[in-house]
Design an enzyme around this catalytic site. Sequence first.
Site, PDB file in Angstrom:
ATOM      1  N   GLY A   1     -19.561  14.960 -37.770  1.00  0.00           N
ATOM      2  CA  GLY A   1     -19.566  15.718 -39.025  1.00  0.00           C
ATOM      3  C   GLY A   1     -20.861  15.627 -39.825  1.00  0.00           C
TER       4      GLY A   1
ATOM      5  CG  HIS B   1     -25.435  26.217 -28.616  1.00  0.00           C
ATOM      6  ND1 HIS B   1     -24.359  25.630 -27.976  1.00  0.00           N
ATOM      7  CD2 HIS B   1     -26.455  26.226 -27.730  1.00  0.00           C
ATOM      8  CE1 HIS B   1     -24.723  25.320 -26.742  1.00  0.00           C
ATOM      9  NE2 HIS B   1     -25.982  25.674 -26.567  1.00  0.00           N
TER      10      HIS B   1
ATOM     11  CG  ASN C   1     -24.474  20.407 -38.283  1.00  0.00           C
ATOM     12  OD1 ASN C   1     -25.470  21.016 -38.672  1.00  0.00           O
ATOM     13  ND2 ASN C   1     -24.422  19.833 -37.094  1.00  0.00           N
TER      14      ASN C   1
ATOM     15  CG  MET D   1     -15.854  18.928 -29.486  1.00  0.00           C
ATOM     16  SD  MET D   1     -17.487  19.660 -29.253  1.00  0.00           S
ATOM     17  CE  MET D   1     -17.710  19.327 -27.511  1.00  0.00           C
ATOM     18  NE  ARG D   2      -8.005  23.842 -30.049  1.00  0.00           N
ATOM     19  CZ  ARG D   2      -7.084  23.617 -29.122  1.00  0.00           C
ATOM     20  NH1 ARG D   2      -6.973  22.438 -28.564  1.00  0.00           N
ATOM     21  NH2 ARG D   2      -6.239  24.570 -28.764  1.00  0.00           N
ATOM     22  CG  LEU D   3     -14.005  28.007 -25.396  1.00  0.00           C
ATOM     23  CD1 LEU D   3     -13.739  28.585 -24.015  1.00  0.00           C
ATOM     24  CD2 LEU D   3     -15.113  28.776 -26.105  1.00  0.00           C
TER      25      LEU D   3
ATOM     26  CG  ASN E   1     -20.707  27.432 -32.634  1.00  0.00           C
ATOM     27  OD1 ASN E   1     -20.360  26.341 -33.084  1.00  0.00           O
ATOM     28  ND2 ASN E   1     -21.152  27.575 -31.396  1.00  0.00           N
TER      29      ASN E   1
END
Length: 204
Positions: free
Chosen positions: A12, A109, A14, A90-92, A107
């Site tokens: 966490g 990346h 970010n 961590m989930r699509l 998001n």
Amino acid sequence: MKNIAVLASGEGTNLQAIMDAVDKGEITGKVVLVISDRHEARALVRARKKNIKALFIDPAGYREREDYDSALVSVLQEEDVDLVVLAGFMRLLSATMIDIFRGKIMNIHPSLLPSFPGCDGVKQAIEHGVKITGCTVHFVDEGLDTGPIIIQDSVVVLQDDTLETLQQRIHSVEHRAYIRAIDLYCRDMIEIEGRRCVIHEKQR
Ligand code: GRF
């Protein structure tokens, strides 16, 4: 004032940078909710320290990905959320969620997309031997890290970089980029034109 929800599974940092930026007036929005799919996520502790509603929604309680996402949608709608920020979630997400919040989910990346999408963006960059990498803030679509790009920032890969040292430098660049992208969104300055995001930056 836009209502922001942050979804995070891990450390966490970010999230912390976003909440601090809101406190300093660098983001003209409000974090109203933090959700995690992991009970032990440090992100939940960070949110509670700031008196922000922090929920653990356990994936084990849902049979299908769509069921989990429907639960997310209900909570987000209850809190009148305008922007969903994924910060190490961590989930699509399934179409259930993306359709309802299209153009309203961001998001971050840890690579310069479209290079090195998916897991381990930093590791992939080191293994490929690139000299420059960085981070990308993008809107979320159905693909894996494929949505319209809002902001990118670069980081030079040093010859003796390890995964940890490079990750650390990317992280600090991420925090700046995410704050900027979220603030642009909150001030209605991002227009999505197909694959492109047009930024209408005005003087504050
Ligand atoms: C970041 O590196 C981000 O690029 C990736 O997950 C990581 C989250 O880090 N999507 P943190 O939990 O915000 O520290």
